[in-house]
Scaffold this active site. Structure first.
Site, short mmCIF file in Angstrom:
data_model
loop_
_atom_site.label_atom_id
_atom_site.label_comp_id
_atom_site.label_asym_id
_atom_site.label_seq_id
_atom_site.Cartn_x
_atom_site.Cartn_y
_atom_site.Cartn_z
N GLY A 142 0.76 -1.20 0.14
CA GLY A 142 -0.08 -0.16 0.12
C GLY A 142 0.92 1.33 0.12
O GLY A 142 0.45 2.23 -0.61
N ASP A 188 6.74 -4.53 14.53
CA ASP A 188 6.21 -5.47 13.41
C ASP A 188 6.78 -6.77 13.24
O ASP A 188 7.02 -7.06 12.06
CB ASP A 188 5.71 -4.93 12.25
CG ASP A 188 4.81 -5.40 11.04
OD1 ASP A 188 3.96 -6.06 11.74
OD2 ASP A 188 4.89 -5.32 9.97
#
Length: 625
Positions: free
Chosen positions: A29, A142
């Site tokens: 994205g 993450d």
């Protein structure tokens, strides 16, 4: 997709007059990743190119810059190196990273669970990279199998490279303290690997990375993540409140040595302070767990398995390199490691415990003929007189008592009745059973069915083991006063389980009293809120059971934007409110938000005095204790 077509069209172009894009490796994205070649050095690199239309988004650009800064500041062989950052001629920002050829941990796990040695070897290398990152003030936030690459180096096919600091958190600059930060309350990361504090939208420090490592280690060992659900919001909730299932319960046919599973469970503690202190501590615990499980980990420098226990004079390890350059395709890993001989000595101690010199059966007496017999036979001969005495004692006791009362024969013999059987376990019994696990507590609970302390301890153990149905059966028999935070969380977790939801809500709405109301509030404030809990809290008979702190929270919530009603509640909030009230009280300080252009004060009736500020200070003071 149009974006993919646009990215593909860039193959063959040159970025910043020095990087020729040769292949599109992937796209997301925020941007695309290309295989590129430095035109002057003829070196292959990975080039991340931020989508042009996002280059003016300050938050996304801030994340991209942080990735560049993070990768540049973590100079370690187990972390992918960043070599360049800049802006292309069309205004797009790019980041150049070390190009790594290998396979992701995600791909490697497709063949099934790892052997414990392999899983610990991978996890140990991740801790090396994390230690360097955390020392530099960087939290990854993450970590997941997709961001761990396994490459071949020095014969080791599982040499680790940690990738993608795209949402890494850096400490603010000591010079000006300025830093583009993620908007408050935004949840960033991957739900399946996210720490409870991240899932709740709270600040995430180094312990969050250790939790994510724990999830990956759990998955490497079992082939499954601890929590899974169709909706990712449900997974977030499970990270926050659901007990971590034991590995054998999650995957019955997988065997993981207890010291290793215990380490994983510590990494997956709900409270950050309950996890190991830092990455270096985790690495030491990995090595200790391997030694306690009689496993030999690969040598980090060479990838070869080294068993020092049979070699009294191990060769000296290779000297550490003088440095590591970004031009190295794969970096050296010989520094920052614990001594493997120290770890192997633990294994050696465990082996020699079973090879102690033969001792006399009777302390203080020299070895004799009995000691030459096999131990079981020798003990039988030595213990014969005691068996005779024990037999006589049993006969006397049988004469003495029947259903706790002296028999006629016993009374004639003048034998007294034995003391009544104890109904409560001793503290030592409870402590030993707790250490042994849920099974031992179940046995103790059967022996002392009326001991509330034993039953409560069993409920906690069953909740921690994820045995929701069994846990609820125990909780039903408990006095509400015996229900603590751990048991309450266990019932909340059971309410999220489709198999136990009805029983859990029945307890929360009734027998658990004030604790049940607290559990319903937890469910009602999850993201997304559990509608059943919201409806339950609207019932008058449920609200009547609320504690003073829960009651004022519910009333403030129900008051909505009614300024006069909120003002009437401030005194009670001052006296009884807890941390749950703060998100409702603090926004009342804002003096805009209503009327034309939202410029009018919505809460003008609260400006007459200092009651609002006094209430907030009182609640904050209680919450800090």
């Amino acid at each position: 997709m149009e974006a993919s077509s646009a990215s593909l069209s860039l193959v063959g172009s040159v970025v910043a007059d020095r990087y020729r894009l040769t292949k599109l490796l992937g796209e997301g994205g925020m941007g695309a990743v290309f295989l590129a070649e430095h035109m002057m050095m003829r070196k292959r690199v990975a080039l991340k190119l931020l989508h042009h239309d996002l280059s003016e988004d300050e938050e996304i650009l801030g994340r991209f810059r942080r990735e560049a800064q993070a990768a540049a500041r973590v100079d370690h062989p187990n972390v992918a190196a960043a070599t360049d950052f800049g802006q292309a001629s069309d205004g797009s920002f790019f980041l150049v990273l070390e190009y790594i050829e290998g396979k992701s941990l995600r791909h490697a796990m497709e063949d099934g669970p790892f052997a414990p040695e392999r899983a610990l070897h991978v996890a140990r290398q991740i801790t090396l990279g994390l230690e360097k990152a955390h020392e530099a003030g960087i939290v990854h936030r993450d970590l997941k199998p997709d961001n761990i690459m396994l490459v071949t180096k020095d014969g080791d096919p599982d040499f680790v490279k940690v990738l993608d600091f795209g949402i890494a958190k850096l400490e603010a600059s000591s010079k000006d303290g300025k830093q583009i930060v993620t908007r408050y309350g935004t949840i960033l990361g991957t739900p399946e690997y996210m720490s409870p504090e991240q899932a709740a939208g709270d600040p995430a420090g180094p312990p969050a990375d250790l939790y994510s490592l724990g999830v990956m280690l759990y998955e490497m060992l079992t082939g499954k993540i601890p929590f899974d659900a169709a909706e990712r919001t449900a997974i977030l909730s499970m990270h926050i409140v659901a007990p971590v299932p034991r590995m054998r319960e999650r995957v019955p046919n997988v065997f993981v040595p207890e010291p290793i599973e215990a380490l994983v469970m510590r990494l997956l503690a709900k409270v950050a302070a309950d996890r190991p202190g830092d990455a270096a501590t985790v690495r030491a615990e990995i090595e200790a767990a391997a030694a306690a499980s009689n496993l030999t980990l690969p040598h980090l420098a060479s990838g070869r398995f080294v068993d020092r226990t049979s070699d009294p004079t191990p060769p000296a390890p290779p000297a550490p390199p003088s440095g590591w350059k970004n031009t190295d395709a794969l970096a050296k890993t010989e520094y920052g490691l614990a001594s493997e001989s120290d770890v192997s000595s633990l294994a050696q101690q465990a082996k020699t415990m079973h090879a102690a010199p033969r001792k006399s059966l009777i302390p203080g007496v020299k070895l004799g003929p009995l000691d030459e017999l096999p131990r079981p036979l020798a003990y039988a001969v030595l213990g014969a007189p005691f068996f005779i005495v024990a037999f006589v004692a049993v006969v006397i006791v049988s004469l003495a008592s029947h259903d706790g009362k002296p028999t006629a024969a016993a009374r004639e013999a003048g034998v007294e009745a034995p003391p009544p059987r104890p109904t409560h376990a001793t503290a030592v019994q409870i402590t030993n059973a707790r250490a042994a696990g849920a099974g031992a507590l179940e046995t103790l609970a059967k022996e002392y069915p009326d001991d509330a302390a034993v039953q409560a301890e069993l409920a906690r153990a069953l909740a921690a083991a994820g045995r929701h149905a069994d846990m609820l059966a125990v909780v039903k028999k408990l006095d509400p006063a015996a229900v603590d935070d751990e048991i309450e969380k266990g019932v909340v977790a059971a309410a999220l389980n489709t198999e136990t939801v009805e029983e859990a809500y029945a307890l929360l709405e009734g027998a658990l009293g004030a604790r049940g109301v607290d559990g319903l509030i937890t469910l009602a404030t999850m993201k997304p809120p559990r509608s059943r809990a919201v409806k339950a809290l609207a019932k008058a008979d449920v609200r009547r059971r609320a504690s003073p702190a829960a009651a004022i929270y519910l009333e403030l919530k129900a008051a909505g934007r009614d300024c006069a009603r909120v003002r009437d509640l401030l005194r009670r909030a001052h006296e009884s409110g807890d941390a749950r009230c703060l998100p409702l009280l603090r926004p009342l300080r804002e003096k805009t938000g209503c009327g034309l252009f939202r410029a009018k004060d919505c809460w003008s009736c609260l400006r007459k005095d200092d009651e609002l500020d006094d209430a907030i200070r009182a609640v904050e003071s209680r919450a800090a204790k």
